[in-house]
Design a protein around this motif. Sequence first.
Motif, PDB file in Angstrom:
ATOM      1  N   PRO A 148      14.097  14.043  12.543  1.00 25.93           N
ATOM      2  CA  PRO A 148      14.261  15.174  11.649  1.00 25.93           C
ATOM      3  C   PRO A 148      13.264  15.044  10.506  1.00 25.93           C
ATOM      4  O   PRO A 148      12.955  13.922  10.091  1.00 25.93           O
ATOM      5  CB  PRO A 148      15.694  15.011  11.120  1.00 25.93           C
ATOM      6  N   ASN A 149      12.770  16.172  10.037  1.00 28.54           N
ATOM      7  CA  ASN A 149      11.977  16.158   8.826  1.00 28.54           C
ATOM      8  C   ASN A 149      10.595  15.529   8.923  1.00 28.54           C
ATOM      9  O   ASN A 149      10.038  15.108   7.924  1.00 28.54           O
ATOM     10  CB  ASN A 149      12.741  15.384   7.754  1.00 28.54           C
ATOM     11  N   CYS A 150      10.066  15.391  10.124  1.00 27.98           N
ATOM     12  CA  CYS A 150       8.738  14.787  10.226  1.00 27.98           C
ATOM     13  C   CYS A 150       7.671  15.883  10.259  1.00 27.98           C
ATOM     14  O   CYS A 150       6.488  15.601  10.334  1.00 27.98           O
ATOM     15  CB  CYS A 150       8.654  13.923  11.477  1.00 27.98           C
TER      16      CYS A 150
ATOM     17  N   LYS B 179       7.862  18.763  12.446  1.00 23.76           N
ATOM     18  CA  LYS B 179       7.719  19.410  13.754  1.00 23.76           C
ATOM     19  C   LYS B 179       7.607  20.917  13.627  1.00 23.76           C
ATOM     20  O   LYS B 179       6.720  21.534  14.197  1.00 23.76           O
ATOM     21  CB  LYS B 179       8.942  19.111  14.648  1.00 23.76           C
ATOM     22  N   THR B 180       8.562  21.484  12.882  1.00 26.18           N
ATOM     23  CA  THR B 180       8.585  22.936  12.793  1.00 26.18           C
ATOM     24  C   THR B 180       7.346  23.466  12.076  1.00 26.18           C
ATOM     25  O   THR B 180       6.782  24.486  12.474  1.00 26.18           O
ATOM     26  CB  THR B 180       9.872  23.409  12.108  1.00 26.18           C
ATOM     27  N   SER B 181       6.895  22.743  11.042  1.00 25.67           N
ATOM     28  CA  SER B 181       5.667  23.175  10.356  1.00 25.67           C
ATOM     29  C   SER B 181       4.507  23.170  11.331  1.00 25.67           C
ATOM     30  O   SER B 181       3.691  24.102  11.357  1.00 25.67           O
ATOM     31  CB  SER B 181       5.335  22.238   9.203  1.00 25.67           C
TER      32      SER B 181
ATOM     33  N   LEU C 174       0.157  11.974  14.208  1.00 27.69           N
ATOM     34  CA  LEU C 174       0.474  11.179  13.012  1.00 27.69           C
ATOM     35  C   LEU C 174       0.535  12.156  11.856  1.00 27.69           C
ATOM     36  O   LEU C 174      -0.435  12.333  11.113  1.00 27.69           O
ATOM     37  CB  LEU C 174      -0.606  10.128  12.773  1.00 27.69           C
ATOM     38  N   ASN C 175       1.657  12.817  11.739  1.00 27.12           N
ATOM     39  CA  ASN C 175       1.765  13.894  10.764  1.00 27.12           C
ATOM     40  C   ASN C 175       1.998  13.334   9.364  1.00 27.12           C
ATOM     41  O   ASN C 175       2.316  12.166   9.206  1.00 27.12           O
ATOM     42  CB  ASN C 175       2.916  14.817  11.167  1.00 27.12           C
ATOM     43  N   MET C 176       1.823  14.177   8.379  1.00 26.23           N
ATOM     44  CA  MET C 176       1.942  13.780   6.972  1.00 26.23           C
ATOM     45  C   MET C 176       0.974  12.645   6.658  1.00 26.23           C
ATOM     46  O   MET C 176       1.271  11.760   5.871  1.00 26.23           O
ATOM     47  CB  MET C 176       3.369  13.345   6.639  1.00 26.23           C
ATOM     48  N   PHE C 177      -0.159  12.700   7.314  1.00 31.85           N
ATOM     49  CA  PHE C 177      -1.154  11.661   7.069  1.00 31.85           C
ATOM     50  C   PHE C 177      -1.616  11.712   5.618  1.00 31.85           C
ATOM     51  O   PHE C 177      -2.002  10.706   5.040  1.00 31.85           O
ATOM     52  CB  PHE C 177      -2.337  11.828   8.030  1.00 31.85           C
ATOM     53  N   ASP C 178      -1.541  12.903   5.032  1.00 30.47           N
ATOM     54  CA  ASP C 178      -1.921  13.029   3.619  1.00 30.47           C
ATOM     55  C   ASP C 178      -1.048  12.154   2.728  1.00 30.47           C
ATOM     56  O   ASP C 178      -1.509  11.559   1.763  1.00 30.47           O
ATOM     57  CB  ASP C 178      -1.839  14.497   3.180  1.00 30.47           C
ATOM     58  N   GLU C 179       0.230  12.039   3.089  1.00 35.21           N
ATOM     59  CA  GLU C 179       1.127  11.248   2.244  1.00 35.21           C
ATOM     60  C   GLU C 179       0.817   9.762   2.363  1.00 35.21           C
ATOM     61  O   GLU C 179       0.905   9.015   1.390  1.00 35.21           O
ATOM     62  CB  GLU C 179       2.574  11.516   2.628  1.00 35.21           C
ATOM     63  N   LEU C 180       0.473   9.354   3.575  1.00 37.18           N
ATOM     64  CA  LEU C 180       0.097   7.958   3.773  1.00 37.18           C
ATOM     65  C   LEU C 180      -1.127   7.637   2.928  1.00 37.18           C
ATOM     66  O   LEU C 180      -1.163   6.632   2.205  1.00 37.18           O
ATOM     67  CB  LEU C 180      -0.191   7.746   5.262  1.00 37.18           C
TER      68      LEU C 180
ATOM     69  N   THR D 166      -2.554  14.258  11.533  1.00 37.31           N
ATOM     70  CA  THR D 166      -2.446  15.687  11.219  1.00 37.31           C
ATOM     71  C   THR D 166      -1.772  15.886   9.863  1.00 37.31           C
ATOM     72  O   THR D 166      -1.068  15.002   9.382  1.00 37.31           O
ATOM     73  CB  THR D 166      -1.585  16.448  12.251  1.00 37.31           C
ATOM     74  N   VAL D 167      -2.010  17.050   9.302  1.00 39.87           N
ATOM     75  CA  VAL D 167      -1.273  17.472   8.110  1.00 39.87           C
ATOM     76  C   VAL D 167      -0.814  18.881   8.436  1.00 39.87           C
ATOM     77  O   VAL D 167      -1.588  19.829   8.337  1.00 39.87           O
ATOM     78  CB  VAL D 167      -2.173  17.475   6.859  1.00 39.87           C
ATOM     79  N   SER D 168       0.420  19.027   8.850  1.00 43.77           N
ATOM     80  CA  SER D 168       0.751  20.339   9.411  1.00 43.77           C
ATOM     81  C   SER D 168       0.911  21.401   8.342  1.00 43.77           C
ATOM     82  O   SER D 168       0.893  22.578   8.666  1.00 43.77           O
ATOM     83  CB  SER D 168       1.967  20.280  10.327  1.00 43.77           C
ATOM     84  N   VAL D 169       1.062  21.016   7.073  1.00 47.01           N
ATOM     85  CA  VAL D 169       1.159  22.074   6.070  1.00 47.01           C
ATOM     86  C   VAL D 169      -0.174  22.772   5.808  1.00 47.01           C
ATOM     87  O   VAL D 169      -0.198  23.933   5.418  1.00 47.01           O
ATOM     88  CB  VAL D 169       1.772  21.598   4.731  1.00 47.01           C
ATOM     89  N   ASN D 170      -1.301  22.066   6.019  1.00 48.47           N
ATOM     90  CA  ASN D 170      -2.559  22.795   5.827  1.00 48.47           C
ATOM     91  C   ASN D 170      -3.384  22.901   7.115  1.00 48.47           C
ATOM     92  O   ASN D 170      -4.501  23.396   7.096  1.00 48.47           O
ATOM     93  CB  ASN D 170      -3.384  22.172   4.694  1.00 48.47           C
TER      94      ASN D 170
HETATM   95  P1  GDP Z   1      11.103  19.181  11.002  1.00 44.48           P
HETATM   96  O1  GDP Z   1      12.489  18.857  10.537  1.00 44.48           O
HETATM   97  O2  GDP Z   1      10.504  18.036  11.739  1.00 44.48           O
HETATM   98  O3  GDP Z   1      11.001  20.462  11.738  1.00 44.48           O
HETATM   99  O4  GDP Z   1      10.211  19.287   9.660  1.00 44.48           O
HETATM  100  P2  GDP Z   1       9.741  20.578   8.859  1.00 44.48           P
HETATM  101  O5  GDP Z   1       8.614  21.213   9.559  1.00 44.48           O
HETATM  102  O6  GDP Z   1      10.926  21.402   8.530  1.00 44.48           O
HETATM  103  O7  GDP Z   1       9.104  19.904   7.550  1.00 44.48           O
HETATM  104  C1  GDP Z   1       9.830  19.151   6.622  1.00 44.48           C
HETATM  105  C2  GDP Z   1       9.133  19.162   5.272  1.00 44.48           C
HETATM  106  O8  GDP Z   1       7.927  18.412   5.313  1.00 44.48           O
HETATM  107  C3  GDP Z   1       8.742  20.543   4.785  1.00 44.48           C
HETATM  108  O9  GDP Z   1       9.023  20.606   3.417  1.00 44.48           O
HETATM  109  C4  GDP Z   1       7.254  20.629   5.051  1.00 44.48           C
HETATM  110  O10 GDP Z   1       6.622  21.484   4.131  1.00 44.48           O
HETATM  111  C5  GDP Z   1       6.829  19.182   4.851  1.00 44.48           C
HETATM  112  N1  GDP Z   1       5.666  18.812   5.658  1.00 44.48           N
HETATM  113  C6  GDP Z   1       5.506  19.052   6.994  1.00 44.48           C
HETATM  114  N2  GDP Z   1       4.338  18.536   7.416  1.00 44.48           N
HETATM  115  C7  GDP Z   1       3.738  17.960   6.353  1.00 44.48           C
HETATM  116  C8  GDP Z   1       2.479  17.265   6.172  1.00 44.48           C
HETATM  117  O11 GDP Z   1       1.703  17.056   7.084  1.00 44.48           O
HETATM  118  N3  GDP Z   1       2.208  16.805   4.904  1.00 44.48           N
HETATM  119  C9  GDP Z   1       3.071  16.993   3.876  1.00 44.48           C
HETATM  120  N4  GDP Z   1       2.737  16.525   2.674  1.00 44.48           N
HETATM  121  N5  GDP Z   1       4.253  17.648   4.018  1.00 44.48           N
HETATM  122  C10 GDP Z   1       4.590  18.126   5.228  1.00 44.48           C
END
Ligand code: GDP
Length: 822
Positions: free
Chosen positions: A139-141, A143-145, A242-248, A271-275
């Motif tokens: 959860p929260n990694c 995926k949906t983004s 490797l999502n949220m690589f920006d945070e790492l 990857t950074v799925s938000v951008n």
């Molecule tokens: P899911 O539960 O796996 O479907 O995750 P969501 O897509 O709902 O994302 C959870 C949160 O993480 C959201 O607030 C997104 O904006 C944030 N998020 C998703 N991908 C990234 C990323 O690559 N980098 C950062 N900094 N935040 C992200």
Amino acid sequence: MAKLSELNTGEKGVIVKIQGHGGFRKRIIEMGFIQGKIVEVLHKAPLQDPVEYQILGYHVSLRLSEASQIEVISVEEAEHLAREHNPRTGNFMPTCIGCSESSCRFRDSVAKATEEEDALYRGAREKSKEITVALVGNPNCGKTSLFNRASGSHQRVGNYSGVTVDAVRGKMYYKGYRITLIDLPGTYSISAYSPEEKYVRHSIVNDKPDVILNVVDSSNLERNLFLTTQLIDMNLRMVIALNMFDELEHKGDSLNYKELEKLLGVPMVPTVSVNGKGIAELFNTIIELYEEGDEIESTDASGKYPLQKNRKDAASKDSVIGILKHIHINHGPVIEKSIDAIRQEIYKNPNAMDEYTPRYIAIRILQKDKEIEKVLDTFSNKDDILAARDREAKAIEKELGDSPENAIMDAKYGFIDGALRETYRRGERKPGKTLTEKIDNIVTGRWLGFPIFLITMYLIFQATFSIGQYPMDWIDAGVDWIGGRVGALMSDGWLKDLIVDGIITGVGGVLVFLPNILILFFFISILEATGYMARAAFIMDKLMHLIGLHGRSFIPLMMGFGCNVPAVMATRTIENRNARMITILINPLMSCNARLPIYLLLAGIFFPKNAGLVIFCIYLGGVLLAALMAKLFSKFLFNSDETPFVMELPPYRIPTWKSLLRDTWDKGKQYLHKIATVILIGTLIVWALSYFPTCDPDPAARLEHSYLAMIGNFISPVLAPIGFHWQESVSLLSGMAAKEIVVSTMNMLYTVDGQLIIGSVLTPAVALAFMVFTLIYFPCIATIGAIKSETGSWKWALFTVCYTLVLAWIVALAVSKAFAFL
Ligand code: GDP
Ligand code: MG
């Protein structure tokens, strides 16, 4: 696309793709079932199973369960596709989808392809460009983004777990491929304990996606890779994002992922799925893997890092193929020996390979996985396998002093730990705590946690009302103006009354609240996206325990403030049945946004100075009543034993404007859609009932003798003690279809000469009682339907209708008496 198993005797098909796990594919491909080849059904055994096929001039027999994992198209379709899409260009270079050996007999025979075979091959290739990719991850990694980015969908994201309960499908076109993406619910493991885990495994095994896209949160690899090790056990075609690589990177850490992907044998893309960073590379890799990635090579389980001995030659190649190895997570000599012993027993079955690899079955039954034990039912030597399992489980307990379940889990974490030690570098940390820790100390602290939560909620309601006032006035004026203009243009008669008093007044009265709804949802989106919502659940956990629930129930309850229908469905994430039933039954007390217009209307008229406070108290009242009912239900109906609360607190994130606005707008769109459908129809029905049968030109007289008045007078004796007139009774009745209709009904019934006269008809106490009544009695028919389908019986749906009506009556009566002094 058809399955090979669906062809009849004498029919021919062209092979498009082989599904299933790696071991299965390898074996089938080795039998000669390769892309573009014609296969003919020669003969079916008396019971239809097995079936004899002819391929490449050989006769082979397959079981139906095997043939059902081979996708074929007709020869005509293959030829047609070849003509349509792929005019022959250059040299025809055959690739054999399953092997990478420099010479293989199939490739050689393909090389001798005639013109016609070439066409079939190209047709099959074209068809195989339809691929299914399933997103699997914690959860929260993100995926949906990622799903939204890639498919252009607008699914809800949230910075807490439990938002995705169902799989969502999306389509994308990329480089000539038609890719179906499946966003599966988030899970921490695939052990078939919770509904999500079962769902995800079922989906992987039965829907047979061509590629698994394992999304991991790079800033939290230890935990995220646990699921990855389980997926590796299943031997699936897989790519890791490797999502949220920006945070790492932001933390100042670094990851040598080129090394890590070799250690795990799975290609990885940061990857950074938000951008959208890295998404194109990710899909390039997915396609490359799909096209050529069937090199299946297992290593023995001797060294600490199973890939050590392959690393050298793998490093020489830079493509996906160089990385791809089916490794076995090494669980240490004791467990590996046991896995092997059980596997040998499983191998004795002819159909051991069909759905799962024997190794996976061995690992899972060692962990007492009941679902996988059911798979053994089709095996002839089930008892021997289970006997071997029991023997080996004892051996593990004796040698390691721990249950196989724990020992295997520890071994997996040990493997991850080892792999990360080689590849992960922690950057220089500034001394002291991270920002998230600092904020959490205050926000979830013992003293300030609650006040902050309540103040936040109060401010949100206050802002919703005060900011919303301006656009509300504009819309109101606009609706009046349109009503006046239309009225002036039309000649008197029932049609004019229908359009002006029915549609414009009724629907306009509901439309007015759109800004409030948008503002409230904008704030809630912020709470979700920043991660505060997860803290709210955490803060509430202690309280939830007092009423026999736990933190997990909080999210579905919170969602109830939006709409009770998805909220009731979201309770699927609660494992404990009793806790789930209670959460469903009290959910209607969470005041959904359809009820908000009623509060806004009445609070605005009767408590103009304290409207925000009054509405806040109503919501709070709903929560308190829900708590009370939960306590009663858990005492008398469901004795829920408490399961430990595991809810992670994701780091705080600054949400993007785009996702906030999109989320808010999605809500607004839903509201508008509802206005245009359910509310419009409901309003028309109520208008017709209020207009007929007399059609008297005098509105007051017409209403008094209308059908609506008759119905109202019939039920109003029951509601009279509270102080409701027949108008209120009818409004409440009309709200059963959708609560917004209550507002449009009141607008119609209480508009005299274009003026709303509720203020002079009701007393503040009765108005308050009316709000309380609408808060408590069941939200709408759709919610009752959802309760029926989630609890599986009409009994609980009817129970909800009855208990909410009785409770609403009692509390509304009490309120109207207690506040009579106002
Ligand atoms: P899911 O539960 O796996 O479907 O995750 P969501 O897509 O709902 O994302 C959870 C949160 O993480 C959201 O607030 C997104 O904006 C944030 N998020 C998703 N991908 C990234 C990323 O690559 N980098 C950062 N900094 N935040 C992200
Ligand atoms: Mg999601």
